[in-house]
Design a protein around this motif. Structure first.
Motif, short mmCIF file in Angstrom:
data_model
loop_
_atom_site.label_atom_id
_atom_site.label_comp_id
_atom_site.label_asym_id
_atom_site.label_seq_id
_atom_site.Cartn_x
_atom_site.Cartn_y
_atom_site.Cartn_z
N PHE A 90 13.82 50.75 -29.15
CA PHE A 90 13.24 49.74 -30.02
C PHE A 90 13.78 48.34 -29.73
O PHE A 90 13.07 47.35 -29.93
N ALA A 91 15.00 48.23 -29.26
CA ALA A 91 15.54 46.93 -28.87
C ALA A 91 14.75 46.38 -27.68
O ALA A 91 14.42 45.18 -27.65
N ILE A 92 14.45 47.24 -26.72
CA ILE A 92 13.66 46.81 -25.56
C ILE A 92 12.25 46.42 -25.98
O ILE A 92 11.73 45.38 -25.56
N ILE A 93 11.62 47.23 -26.81
CA ILE A 93 10.27 46.92 -27.30
C ILE A 93 10.28 45.59 -28.06
O ILE A 93 9.38 44.76 -27.90
N ASP A 94 11.30 45.39 -28.90
CA ASP A 94 11.42 44.15 -29.66
C ASP A 94 11.54 42.95 -28.73
O ASP A 94 10.90 41.92 -28.95
N GLN A 95 12.34 43.08 -27.69
CA GLN A 95 12.50 41.97 -26.74
C GLN A 95 11.19 41.70 -26.00
O GLN A 95 10.84 40.53 -25.76
N LEU A 96 10.46 42.74 -25.64
CA LEU A 96 9.18 42.55 -24.95
C LEU A 96 8.16 41.86 -25.86
O LEU A 96 7.43 40.96 -25.42
N ILE A 97 8.10 42.28 -27.11
CA ILE A 97 7.17 41.66 -28.06
C ILE A 97 7.55 40.19 -28.27
O ILE A 97 6.67 39.31 -28.29
N LEU A 109 9.11 38.25 -26.16
CA LEU A 109 8.77 37.54 -24.92
C LEU A 109 7.28 37.22 -24.87
O LEU A 109 6.88 36.10 -24.54
N VAL A 110 6.44 38.21 -25.21
CA VAL A 110 4.99 38.00 -25.19
C VAL A 110 4.58 36.95 -26.22
O VAL A 110 3.77 36.07 -25.94
N LEU A 111 5.15 37.00 -27.41
CA LEU A 111 4.80 36.05 -28.45
C LEU A 111 5.27 34.63 -28.10
O LEU A 111 4.60 33.65 -28.47
N ASN A 112 6.37 34.51 -27.42
CA ASN A 112 6.87 33.19 -27.02
C ASN A 112 6.04 32.58 -25.89
O ASN A 112 6.05 31.36 -25.70
N LEU A 113 5.31 33.39 -25.15
CA LEU A 113 4.45 32.87 -24.09
C LEU A 113 3.25 32.12 -24.67
O LEU A 113 2.69 31.24 -24.04
#
Length: 55
Positions: free
Chosen positions: A41-48, A50-54
């Motif tokens: 879930f930490a990895i998923i959170d970081q990916l989400i 990252l996508v939202l910051n793009l």
């Protein structure tokens, strides 16, 4: 109240408690599962994030 506690005590004597090796095995399984889920879930959170910051 005392009858309830007496019944609880009687039922607890019927419980099959795990032996030392089983307890160690179960503990390792639970801890490793919790660590895996936390990292997942930490990895998923970081990916989400990252996508939202793009956008």
């Amino acid at each position: 109240m005392f009858k309830f506690l007496k019944n609880v005590s009687r039922e607890m004597k019927k419980v099959s408690w795990p032996k030392g090796k089983e307890l160690t095995s179960y503990t390792i399984t639970v801890i490793s599962t919790v660590v895996f889920v936390a990292v997942f879930f930490a990895i998923i959170d970081q990916l989400i994030t990252l996508v939202l910051n793009l956008f």
